[in-house]
Design an enzyme around this catalytic site. Structure first.
Site, PDB file in Angstrom:
ATOM      1  N   HIS A 153      -4.332  -7.613  -0.410  1.00  0.00           N
ATOM      2  CA  HIS A 153      -4.176  -6.282   0.099  1.00  0.00           C
ATOM      3  C   HIS A 153      -3.430  -6.127   1.197  1.00  0.00           C
ATOM      4  O   HIS A 153      -2.023  -5.776   1.217  1.00  0.00           O
ATOM      5  CB  HIS A 153      -5.175  -5.394  -0.430  1.00  0.00           C
ATOM      6  CG  HIS A 153      -4.206  -3.815  -0.550  1.00  0.00           C
ATOM      7  ND1 HIS A 153      -3.499  -3.526  -1.463  1.00  0.00           N
ATOM      8  CD2 HIS A 153      -4.334  -2.498   0.786  1.00  0.00           C
ATOM      9  CE1 HIS A 153      -3.426  -2.396  -0.937  1.00  0.00           C
ATOM     10  NE2 HIS A 153      -3.825  -1.608  -0.110  1.00  0.00           N
TER      11      HIS A 153
ATOM     12  N   TYR B 131      -3.451  11.498   1.682  1.00  0.00           N
ATOM     13  CA  TYR B 131      -3.611  11.111   0.103  1.00  0.00           C
ATOM     14  C   TYR B 131      -3.447  12.787  -0.297  1.00  0.00           C
ATOM     15  O   TYR B 131      -3.406  12.935  -1.570  1.00  0.00           O
ATOM     16  CB  TYR B 131      -5.165  10.544   0.007  1.00  0.00           C
ATOM     17  CG  TYR B 131      -5.373   9.272   0.647  1.00  0.00           C
ATOM     18  CD1 TYR B 131      -5.237   8.488   1.351  1.00  0.00           C
ATOM     19  CD2 TYR B 131      -5.102   7.913  -0.936  1.00  0.00           C
ATOM     20  CE1 TYR B 131      -5.012   7.295   1.736  1.00  0.00           C
ATOM     21  CE2 TYR B 131      -5.538   6.918  -0.428  1.00  0.00           C
ATOM     22  CZ  TYR B 131      -5.371   6.682   0.912  1.00  0.00           C
ATOM     23  OH  TYR B 131      -5.508   5.014   1.066  1.00  0.00           O
TER      24      TYR B 131
ATOM     25  N   ASP C 162       1.074  -1.024   0.102  1.00  0.00           N
ATOM     26  CA  ASP C 162      -0.095   0.061  -0.322  1.00  0.00           C
ATOM     27  C   ASP C 162       1.001   1.259  -0.205  1.00  0.00           C
ATOM     28  O   ASP C 162       1.448   1.727  -0.937  1.00  0.00           O
ATOM     29  CB  ASP C 162      -0.898  -0.109   1.003  1.00  0.00           C
ATOM     30  CG  ASP C 162      -2.010   0.649   1.278  1.00  0.00           C
ATOM     31  OD1 ASP C 162      -2.728   0.590   0.478  1.00  0.00           O
ATOM     32  OD2 ASP C 162      -2.285   2.088   1.636  1.00  0.00           O
TER      33      ASP C 162
END
Ligand code: NAG
Length: 452
Positions: A430, A375, A227
């Protein structure tokens, strides 16, 4: 699904344009040596390394209990959709609340975390928290590795992974060397301080993590990431190759189009699957479908990349809202098929204790907003994307999760961005280190051994 077709053509055009654009050689990218993200005026860091223990105040736990008791979950699931297709199933959420209130024991989880030696030290104005775990004395050869987490995770994802890295023999992995593990919390996550100023991007984080390793006395080290952790370790390797011996990732940070030759093989692999060496990918590979998945599954990303402070306000105010938002990802990102199940398949790979502890770390530190800002900083720091063009000649490994949501990058593609010397496929999604600690650790040991 119409939406998939609707974006297929623009996606194809976009990928081709990007691939051609990426033929243009990289412009010089300047990474400053220092920055300051602390509160107030710029000052120099206090380089002391202080021991740290997790110890949440009882008043925070009591307040949480009250909020859970008063939680309003008044929406019911749609009569013909008892699953996770509309998001977190509210029937399941009620059950989870019940578990959280009556069975979950934070102090037990805190003890689990505190079994690992932890420290903090100031870097670029921020207190950076990290785990530092050394192998038993019986290992004559010890190699340093930094493991980097992502969102919506934290260092707790590594609680089963770290003991295997530090003592492989005890876990059935035949290795004459072991790792000394450094697992930092990304600033704004876990117990690392929240950046107080704008600009704390993945590139800044890579620089901070490198400084941490140098401060601990490691001039050269190994890296593992998934990630954001994959992006951070990848950037660290690109900008400071002299410090990285080898890079192991369970996600390749490269979208279709980021590399001309890679894109060629990406599309070729879709048109003529037999050109791919992976049998699993021969059946499923479709570079353009990734964009469909992005549209369907990454609304959170768009929100966090644009208005994180708005998106995070209610999450930081409601533990049940925070749990729904975070834990839903542990369903879909572990296996998209789990969306069809009433309970989201949440307990197929994780226990309620594990899932709630991930949430508790966000809750008790009150840092969901700062985690979401990461982000925004990624898309604002254009150098993060510009560096995608830079080839990594450092030996690189890709442990590819067969259930990974959209990153199933074939080696025929990734080898144009990274010097991939080790590729393996693992039955996992993930959250690799959290879901499949042993297979992931096995991949790390094999990769590093083969380089000798
Ligand atoms: C990739 O890494 C290996 C192992 O260190 C090295 O021998 C090889 O030259 C590297 N290849 C490239 C293209 O950098």
């Amino acid at each position: 699904m119409g939406i998939l077709k609707l974006i297929l053509i623009p996606a194809a055009v976009g990928v081709l344009i990007a691939a051609v654009w990426n033929l243009i050689p990289e412009k010089e990218i300047i990474v400053e040596e220092n920055n300051f993200y602390g509160s107030g005026k710029v000052r120099s860091d206090n380089t002391e390394i202080k021991p740290f223990k997790v110890n949440v105040d009882q008043s925070v736990i009591d307040d949480l209990k009250n909020r859970l008791l008063n939680a309003r979950i008044s929406h019911s699931v749609l009569e013909d959709s008892d699953d996770f297709y509309y998001g977190f199933n509210s029937k399941q959420l009620l059950k989870l609340r019940d578990y959280w209130l009556n069975k979950y024991d934070w102090r037990k989880q805190e003890a689990l975390l505190n079994q690992f030696p932890q420290f903090t030290t100031e870097i670029e104005g921020l207190q950076v928290h990290f785990l530092r775990v050394t192998p038993p004395k019986s290992y004559k050869i010890v190699k340093p590795i930094l493991v980097a987490h992502g969102w919506p995770g934290n260092v707790f994802e590594f609680y089963k992974f770290i003991p295997i890295l530090t003592d492989p023999k005890k876990h059935g992995i035949n290795s004459d060397f072991a790792f000394e593990v450094i697992a930092p919390s990304i600033p704004g996550y876990g117990w690392s301080e929240q950046p107080k100023k704008t600009g704390f991007s993945q590139l800044a984080c890579a620089r901070v993590f490198r400084k941490l390793m140098l401060r601990l006395g490691f001039e050269k080290f190994y890296l593992q990431g998934g990630d954001w952790g994959a992006i951070i370790t990848s950037l660290l390797t690109k900008v400071y190759p002299e410090n990285v011996i080898a890079l192991h990732m369970n996600m390749i940070p490269a979208m279709p189009g980021s590399n001309f030759m890679g894109t060629f093989y990406d599309i070729l692999g879709w048109l003529i699957p037999s050109t791919l060496s992976s049998e699993a990918l021969q059946k499923t590979h479709n570079p353009f479908a990734k964009f469909g998945v992005l549209i369907v599954e990454t609304g959170y990303m768009h929100l966090q990349a644009t208005k994180p402070d708005t998106a995070g306000t209610s999450l930081n105010d409601s533990p049940i809202g925070l749990a729904a938002y975070i834990i839903e990802k542990f369903s879909t990102w572990t296996n998209t098929e789990y969306r069809a199940l009433p309970d989201g398949g949440l307990n197929k790979k994780f226990t309620n204790d594990e899932l709630l502890t991930i949430v508790m770390i966000y809750w008790t530190n009150g840092n969901i907003v700062s985690s979401q800002r990461f982000y925004r900083e990624f898309f604002l720091d254009r150098r993060c994307e510009a560096l995608a063009k830079r080839y990594v000649s450092t030996p690189t490994a890709h442990a590819s999760g067969l259930n990974e949501l959209y990153d199933r990058c074939p080696i025929e593609v990734s080898r144009y961005s990274y010097n991939v010397t080790h590729y393996t496929e693992i039955e996992m999604g993930h959250f690799a280190a959290f879901e499949a600690p042993k297979p992931l650790a096995t991949s790390v040991f094999k990769f590093v051994k083969d380089l000798e």
